[in-house]
Design a protein around this motif. Structure first.
Motif, PDB file in Angstrom:
ATOM      1  N   GLU A 188      29.752 -85.541 -14.330  1.00 53.62           N
ATOM      2  CA  GLU A 188      30.050 -86.555 -13.323  1.00 53.62           C
ATOM      3  C   GLU A 188      28.758 -87.175 -12.777  1.00 53.62           C
ATOM      4  O   GLU A 188      27.767 -86.475 -12.552  1.00 53.62           O
ATOM      5  CB  GLU A 188      30.832 -85.938 -12.168  1.00 53.62           C
ATOM      6  N   PRO A 189      28.766 -88.483 -12.524  1.00 48.09           N
ATOM      7  CA  PRO A 189      27.550 -89.138 -12.021  1.00 48.09           C
ATOM      8  C   PRO A 189      27.036 -88.538 -10.712  1.00 48.09           C
ATOM      9  O   PRO A 189      25.824 -88.426 -10.508  1.00 48.09           O
ATOM     10  CB  PRO A 189      27.994 -90.592 -11.826  1.00 48.09           C
ATOM     11  N   GLY A 190      27.948 -88.145  -9.815  1.00 47.69           N
ATOM     12  CA  GLY A 190      27.517 -87.551  -8.554  1.00 47.69           C
ATOM     13  C   GLY A 190      26.863 -86.199  -8.732  1.00 47.69           C
ATOM     14  O   GLY A 190      25.865 -85.881  -8.077  1.00 47.69           O
ATOM     15  N   VAL A 191      27.408 -85.395  -9.631  1.00 50.25           N
ATOM     16  CA  VAL A 191      26.810 -84.090  -9.935  1.00 50.25           C
ATOM     17  C   VAL A 191      25.427 -84.286 -10.552  1.00 50.25           C
ATOM     18  O   VAL A 191      24.455 -83.612 -10.184  1.00 50.25           O
ATOM     19  CB  VAL A 191      27.721 -83.285 -10.882  1.00 50.25           C
ATOM     20  N   GLN A 192      25.321 -85.212 -11.495  1.00 50.55           N
ATOM     21  CA  GLN A 192      24.039 -85.492 -12.135  1.00 50.55           C
ATOM     22  C   GLN A 192      23.009 -85.986 -11.112  1.00 50.55           C
ATOM     23  O   GLN A 192      21.829 -85.633 -11.188  1.00 50.55           O
ATOM     24  CB  GLN A 192      24.228 -86.534 -13.243  1.00 50.55           C
TER      25      GLN A 192
END
Length: 322
Positions: free
Chosen positions: A200-204
């Motif tokens: 996920e972009p937020g996790v990354q």
């Protein structure tokens, strides 16, 4: 085998993202964090009715205008609620400066000092509170001043690496990158794309910020926030802190499996670059459509709920004067 929450606590400090005292007692987090939306929800729950009446009684004796009485009541209410929360956590509570001050450095500093003074008036030292500020350029500059005064800050609504970097360079104690809201934007932009939690972009984004801070030896604490599912949380196990809603705390408590730390300090070190200039910060934020939109949306959302809380207090106080 310990449940997922118990295991997670071995790798990251768990923070309750709520003002619900029952949830805080049940899940035993280290810290708790609030914002205007959570404060409004807690007030509407009825848990704080006695406290609210006490605050309103004090505000009724205020010698200023009705609007001034409402502002004073709001400040005293959020501080009193923070004090009650601190009775149930061993660490800190985050208390937010009005979102309408997000672009007012001096106004943010003045409000933060007022909140700290009210806590100290209640016998609560500043070592137990964090002042939450939006991660605008103005909010970050306010935090820089407050940190030098020994008032530690939680810089919130972080969606962009430049925001995180500027906070660390300003000496902020803690930042709150928003994981789920980043995912929300990408899902809206591309509904057909599916992400595994670790992709996920937020996790990354949180992983990149965490590793950058550790490589450059910034002491700023990274606290992942705004989670949409437990997979995001577990994909950030090992992050300094994770602030989690009661619903997801419940899910983690009722689930079994193994939690391994994903984030760790590799011990690799780099040289710090020159601090971001205001122009560079604003340009990098401007170039990030997701961060620009979500930051503005977050500020508007918090302000909307702040206005609802103020309206509730205004109506109660106005009725007394009628």
């Amino acid at each position: 085998m310990p449940n997922l929450l118990e295991q997670l606590k071995q790798h990251s400090t768990v923070v309750a993202d709520t003002g619900d005292l029952d949830a805080i007692r049940r899940f035993a987090p280290r810290d708790a964090t609030t914002n205007p939306s959570l404060i409004l929800k807690a007030v509407r729950s009825g848990q704080y009715d006695a406290l609210l009446e006490e605050i309103l009684n004090a505000a009724r004796d205020h010698n200023g205008t009705l609007d001034e009485a409402v502002d004073e009541a709001c400040d005293r209410l959020v501080v009193a609620m923070g004090g009650l929360i601190l009775d149930h956590v061993p660490g800190r509570v985050s208390t937010e400066v009005n979102a309408r001050l997000s672009f007012d450095t001096e106004g943010s500093i003045t409000k933060a000092r007022r909140l700290v003074a009210l806590y100290e008036e209640a016998g609560i030292g500043r070592e137990r509170i964090l002042i939450k500020l939006a991660s605008t350029w103005e909010g970050i500059r306010a935090a820089e001043v407050l940190e030098r005064e020994g008032i530690q800050c939680n810089l919130t609504l972080i969606f962009n690496f430049a925001q995180a970097r500027a906070c660390a360079e300003a000496g902020a104690f803690l930042i709150s990158p928003f994981v789920g809201r980043i995912l929300d934007w990408h899902r809206k932009a591309d509904p057909d794309t599916r992400y595994a939690p670790e992709e996920e972009p937020g996790v990354q984004s949180v992983r990149a910020i965490y590793h950058y801070f550790r490589r450059l030896e910034y002491p700023t604490v990274v606290m992942g926030a705004s989670f949409r599912n437990s997979g995001e949380i577990l994909a950030l196990a090992g992050c300094d802190r994770l602030t989690i809603s009661p619903a997801l705390l419940e899910e983690l408590t009722s689930s079994e499996g193994r939690v391994a730390p994903v984030l760790n300090d590799s011990r690799e070190r780099d040289t710090r670059p020159a601090p971001l200039t205001e122009a560079a910060f604003r340009w990098q934020l401007n170039e990030d459509a997701m961060a620009t939109e979500k930051l503005a949306e977050g500020i508007r959302g918090f302000e909307a709920d702040q206005l609802k809380l103020e309206s509730l207090l205004h109506d109660r106080l106005a009725a007394d004067k009628a």
